[in-house]
Design a protein around this motif. Structure first.
Motif, PDB file in Angstrom:
ATOM      1  N   LYS A 104      35.109  38.976  45.201  1.00 15.30           N
ATOM      2  CA  LYS A 104      35.906  39.885  44.375  1.00 15.30           C
ATOM      3  C   LYS A 104      35.737  41.322  44.865  1.00 15.30           C
ATOM      4  CE  LYS A 104      34.454  38.385  40.365  1.00 15.30           C
ATOM      5  NZ  LYS A 104      34.191  38.027  38.980  1.00 15.30           N
ATOM      6  N   LEU A 105      34.479  41.672  45.207  1.00 17.08           N
ATOM      7  CA  LEU A 105      34.202  43.027  45.671  1.00 17.08           C
ATOM      8  C   LEU A 105      34.985  43.320  46.954  1.00 17.08           C
ATOM      9  CD1 LEU A 105      32.481  45.599  45.312  1.00 17.08           C
ATOM     10  CD2 LEU A 105      30.829  44.541  46.876  1.00 17.08           C
ATOM     11  N   TRP A 106      34.894  42.410  47.922  1.00 11.90           N
ATOM     12  CA  TRP A 106      35.585  42.635  49.198  1.00 11.90           C
ATOM     13  C   TRP A 106      37.098  42.661  49.010  1.00 11.90           C
ATOM     14  CZ3 TRP A 106      33.290  45.086  52.634  1.00 11.90           C
ATOM     15  CH2 TRP A 106      31.954  44.836  52.995  1.00 11.90           C
ATOM     16  N   MET A 107      37.598  41.849  48.071  1.00  7.46           N
ATOM     17  CA  MET A 107      39.048  41.877  47.825  1.00  7.46           C
ATOM     18  C   MET A 107      39.462  43.216  47.239  1.00  7.46           C
ATOM     19  SD  MET A 107      39.566  38.053  46.412  1.00  7.46           S
ATOM     20  CE  MET A 107      41.255  38.134  45.933  1.00  7.46           C
ATOM     21  N   THR A 108      38.618  43.764  46.369  1.00 13.47           N
ATOM     22  CA  THR A 108      38.933  45.078  45.808  1.00 13.47           C
ATOM     23  C   THR A 108      38.953  46.125  46.920  1.00 13.47           C
ATOM     24  OG1 THR A 108      37.722  44.330  43.881  1.00 13.47           O
ATOM     25  CG2 THR A 108      38.349  46.640  43.927  1.00 13.47           C
ATOM     26  N   LEU A 169      40.208  35.941  38.506  1.00 15.79           N
ATOM     27  CA  LEU A 169      38.872  35.388  38.767  1.00 15.79           C
ATOM     28  C   LEU A 169      37.895  35.870  37.705  1.00 15.79           C
ATOM     29  CD1 LEU A 169      38.631  35.769  42.642  1.00 15.79           C
ATOM     30  CD2 LEU A 169      38.525  33.621  41.394  1.00 15.79           C
ATOM     31  N   LYS A 170      38.065  37.148  37.332  1.00 16.48           N
ATOM     32  CA  LYS A 170      37.170  37.730  36.324  1.00 16.48           C
ATOM     33  C   LYS A 170      37.279  36.990  35.005  1.00 16.48           C
ATOM     34  CE  LYS A 170      35.821  42.375  37.405  1.00 16.48           C
ATOM     35  NZ  LYS A 170      36.541  43.522  37.961  1.00 16.48           N
ATOM     36  N   SER A 171      38.527  36.713  34.592  1.00 14.55           N
ATOM     37  CA  SER A 171      38.698  36.033  33.296  1.00 14.55           C
ATOM     38  C   SER A 171      38.732  34.524  33.491  1.00 14.55           C
ATOM     39  CB  SER A 171      39.973  36.533  32.620  1.00 14.55           C
ATOM     40  OG  SER A 171      41.048  36.465  33.528  1.00 14.55           O
ATOM     41  N   ASN A 172      38.368  34.082  34.675  1.00 11.69           N
ATOM     42  CA  ASN A 172      38.264  32.645  34.966  1.00 11.69           C
ATOM     43  C   ASN A 172      39.571  31.901  34.700  1.00 11.69           C
ATOM     44  OD1 ASN A 172      36.890  30.494  35.946  1.00 11.69           O
ATOM     45  ND2 ASN A 172      36.077  29.868  33.953  1.00 11.69           N
ATOM     46  N   LYS A 173      40.678  32.493  35.129  1.00  3.30           N
ATOM     47  CA  LYS A 173      41.967  31.861  34.873  1.00  3.30           C
ATOM     48  C   LYS A 173      42.615  31.338  36.141  1.00  3.30           C
ATOM     49  CE  LYS A 173      43.408  33.714  30.492  1.00  3.30           C
ATOM     50  NZ  LYS A 173      44.209  34.654  29.767  1.00  3.30           N
TER      51      LYS A 173
END
Lengths: 208, 665
Positions: A104-108, A169-173
């Protein structure tokens, strides 16, 4: 009750683990579809680049490429975009190691680099406009803005895809295989970068 | 029968037993609860079932066939006699443009999609396509685009530049109305539908085949559809670019086609025909696939040279990319280009000829049954060959420069498209009607339908060869009474058009009486034609899950090989099982727990957002933002919704597996 029956024949696209190994060829449906889509996109940019190349040096009024382009400036923004491909690779690598947080970090980071590129492009366009190159000014203006504009829209869509994926991904959806979803976004992102390498070479670097 | 295990809310939950705590719909993924097991019209509008989507494609395409047909009748009425007064010159321009656009983009292409959607999954032994919701999206996007193009009739007149809409002739200066804008954006929308549909079907063909079905055991119809989808994937983006350049020129003042600014008028021609020539194979190859299924069944012989037919289909697909400039011989390309494209065009006649020979040899020595489906297939071979031969005369560049923009060209492409594509589609209607609707179309009406159409098309398009060679220009809206030849042959053409229309009316009557009839004879038996391929190995019409047990494939023409085998003593082919026995065996091995993808609102939401953007481009740029916002929101909703409904999507929530187990124990 198992859901195996359909997954075995790969009926539903985001089914239960992405359908790995359940398809006739063993390839995932989603990945195959993404490759086909990118194949189609090649022809889209092929058409736009051909239009630009056909009209190269045929403008009759307004500034020409050598009067508006600033190669050092665009080189820097191209470098930023290329670096975003590197961070995208890192995101996919982390996702495959199941380090979703790092992915997630690298995608940001990738999205931020992409946004920097788009911001740079907007600034560049205003600069060109100030120098007298409008969309309707000449064949050069129309074909240049259309080609680079389409590319810019593609980068923007990529940024939306990246940020949406991070959010989901954060909200697991994210249904199905997370690593594969990230990889698919990555495929699109790399494609858009490769197109920029072509545009930068053909439009900016080859002297008019 | 197999049980479709979908969580049902009507599982008796005894009151007060404390139904297990479940997720409520509010916590469900997605923005609002999805449609689950809807009834009535909602069952169709929100469906993701490839069979329902196929039927809807067919119905909408047929409606546009009628629309395009009426446009053609107006054209023929205008030309029936000298100094026609039915249409003004402007209306005539709009009429032939919209006639071609409707027939190509809104009838033949979606009708091929109808067949592909319905039969590809059945022929390869799959339960649905790879991406069921994208399939629904494709349908509704096509419908939205088709309506959008035709709205121009009510909002200032249709497009008027001919179906290939040559720029600069189609720029604002020469076509100031909104017709071309509606045309360009409408086709952009139907293009999105074609592209998503193509990706979907390729993935389906490659990845969803039943166990044992290698590529060379795939039925030939599926093969041809796969080739067509590859053509679509690579041809659609080229027309997309061309349409964008045209829209941007018209809407935002782009200079692409402004000759004063140094623009090249050939740019549009090249872009259009790079798309346009693969497009003609996109139109005709599905029909080739259909007749390649029909001829073996009604000749009681396997398709002669199956691999040759499959590979020549793919070869047509490849070479089809290298012949586009034969549409431009008269534009001054220079001798080398003309030579190259002339040679390539002659070459493409070879794989097409291979097919004609294979079909003929399939019938050779067969036990022919002249059903209506078979008659249409034979009709295709004959009429398409006539069209193919006049096509070869276009490949010869010196002759083509004489024929360019005359009725000879009009005659040629109607023979290949009407005699080729449309005859194939009608063959498919009669062959597969019992499969789709469980009823046999009436053969007597069918034969009237066939003969009127054959006579009608030859009367209509045959004379066009003659008037064309005599120099009657295409797109001519009226002619002088002194032209005796033109008067005679144009009158014949108009009579032919009415005969043709009568033939199509017979088809409509046939459909109506077949579905009104209470006679039990119209009900189709399980295997009405003694067919060969997998789609006949299930009931008529098939159940939602297609096959009770996914068959394992051992042979090309699997169904035939399950019914017949060679008797080694007498060396004769003997029947070893009936279709009913094969079905019964399937039912005995029925799979349980089949989970089908669930209906969804999202494809419809995203589809309907596209014409909003279209109106924005034409009338008010604010609407572009509104439409784009709806698109993005729709895509978000879509991506967060699993393709199979989860239990918490049900209202009230469906009981969990454990709960059901407990209750039924």
């Amino acid at each position: 009750m198992s859901t195996a029956a359909v997954a075995e024949h790969g009926t539903s696209h985001d089914d239960h683990g992405g359908g790995h190994g359940h398809t006739s060829t063993g390839l995932s449906n989603n990945k195959l579809a993404m490759w086909l889509f990118l194949g189609s996109e090649c022809l889209l940019f092929g058409g736009l680049i051909s239009t630009y190349m056909l009209y190269r040096g045929r403008h009759v009024k307004g500034p020409g490429p050598d009067q508006v382009f600033s190669i050092p400036y665009t080189s820097v923004s191209s470098f930023v975009l290329l670096m975003s491909s590197l961070t995208m690779v890192l995101a996919v690598a982390e996702a495959q190691k199941r380090n979703i947080d790092k992915a997630k970090l690298w995608m940001t980071v990738t999205a931020v680099l992409g946004a920097t590129f788009v911001g740079g492009q907007v600034f560049e366009f205003t600069e060109f406009y100030r120098k007298g190159l409008g969309y309707t000014t000449s064949l050069f203006g129309s074909s240049f803005y259309t080609l680079t504009g389409f590319h810019g829209v593609h980068v923007t869509v990529g940024i939306i895809m990246l940020m949406a994926t991070v959010g989901m991904l954060k909200s697991n959806k994210v249904p199905g295989d997370k690593a594969e979803v990230i990889e698919l976004v990555g495929l699109y992102w790399h494609f858009v970068d490769i197109v920029w390498i072509l545009i930068f070479t053909l439009v900016y670097l080859i002297p008019a | 029968m197999a049980i479709i295990e979908q969580p049902r809310t009507n599982v008796a939950l005894p009151a007060g037993t404390g139904a297990p705590a479940l997720v409520t719909p509010k916590e469900a993924k997605g923005m609002f609860a999805r449609p689950v097991e809807p009834k009535g019209w909602r069952d169709w509008v929100f469906t993701v079932d490839h069979k329902k989507i196929g039927i809807m494609y067919g119905v909408v395409a047929f409606v546009f066939f009628i629309v395009g047909g009426l446009e053609a009748m107006l054209i023929r009425l205008q030309l029936a006699a000298p100094n026609g007064k039915v249409l003004s010159a402007e209306q005539y321009n709009q009429m032939f443009t919209m006639h071609a656009t409707t027939m190509v983009f809104l009838f033949v292409m979606p009708m091929a999609s109808a067949f592909a959607n319905y039969f590809v999954p059945l022929q390869i032994g799959a339960r649905d396509v790879a991406f069921p919701r994208i399939n629904a999206f494709g349908l509704w996007t096509f419908v939205a685009g088709a309506i959008f193009v035709n709205l121009s009739w009510f909002l200032g007149g249709g497009a008027d530049g001919g179906w290939f809409m040559y720029a600069p002739n189609s720029t604002k200066m020469f076509s100031p109305g909104h017709g071309v804008d509606f045309w360009a954006f409408g086709l952009q929308i139907t293009g999105i539908a074609s592209l998503t549909g193509a990706i979907n079907l390729i993935v389906t063909c490659i990845n969803m085949r039943a166990p044992g079905m290698s590529l060379f055991k795939m039925p030939i119809f599926t093969w041809m559809i796969m080739v067509v989808q590859f053509l679509l994937v690579f041809a659609m983006p080229v027309i997309t670019v061309a349409l964008f350049l045209l829209s941007f020129s018209r809407g935002f003042g782009g200079a692409f086609f402004d000759v004063k600014q140094g623009a090249d008028p050939l740019l549009w021609q090249h872009l259009f025909w790079i798309f346009g020539h693969p497009e003609v194979y996109i139109l005709v190859l599905p029909s080739f696939g259909i007749v390649s299924e029909v001829l073996p069944v009604f000749s009681r012989k396997p398709l002669f040279g199956y691999k040759f037919v499959a590979i020549s289909g793919a070869a047509i697909g490849f070479v089809g990319w290298g012949v586009w400039a034969h549409h431009m011989f008269a534009s001054g390309l220079g001798p080398i280009s003309v030579l190259v494209f002339s040679m390539a065009t002659m070459m493409i006649a070879v794989p097409t000829g291979v097919k004609i020979i294979n079909w003929t040899l399939t019938m050779w020595g067969g036990k022919l049954r002249f059903t209506t489906a078979m008659l249409f297939a034979i009709g295709l071979i004959v009429e398409f060959t006539i069209g193919g031969l006049s096509g070869v005369t276009h490949a010869v560049a010196p002759s083509d420069t004489q024929q360019t923009d005359t009725y000879y060209i009009v005659a040629h492409f109607h023979y290949v498209l009407f005699g080729g594509a449309i005859f194939g589609l009608f063959s498919g209607f009669y062959y597969w009607w019992p499969k789709v609707f469980g009823r046999l179309l009436n053969e007597r009406w069918g034969k009237a339908n066939f003969w009127l159409m054959v006579i009608g098309m030859n009367l209509t398009f045959g004379p066009m060869h003659i008037v064309g060679l005599q120099g009657q220009p295409r797109r001519m809206y009226r002619y002088d009474e002194s032209n005796v030849h033109a008067r005679f042959w144009n009158a014949i053409s108009t009579v032919g058009a009415f005969v043709l229309a009568l033939g199509i009316l017979c088809f409509i009557v046939n459909v109506v009486i077949t579905h009104r009839s209470k006679n039990p004879a119209v009900k189709a038996p399980l295997d009405p034609w003694d067919a060969r391929s997998l789609e006949w190995m299930t009931s008529n019409p098939p159940p939602a899950h297609n096959f009770d047990a996914i068959p394992t494939v051992h042979e090309l023409d699997e169904f035939f090989h399950r019914k017949y085998a060679v008797d080694h003593e007498t060396d004769e082919i003997k029947q070893i099982a009936t279709a009913e026995q094969i079905m019964a065996e399937q039912m005995a091995h029925a799979e349980k727990d089949i989970h089908l993808p669930s209906p969804s609102y999202w494809p419809l939401v995203v589809s309907l957002s596209l014409p909003i953007i279209g109106f924005g481009v034409i009338y008010s740029h604010i609407l572009i933002a509104v439409g784009a916002l709806v698109t993005i929101l729709g895509l978000f909703g879509w991506s967060m919704e699993p393709s199979v409904a989860t239990k918490d999507d049900y209202e009230p929530p469906a009981p969990t597996d454990d709960a059901i187990k407990e209750l039924t124990a």
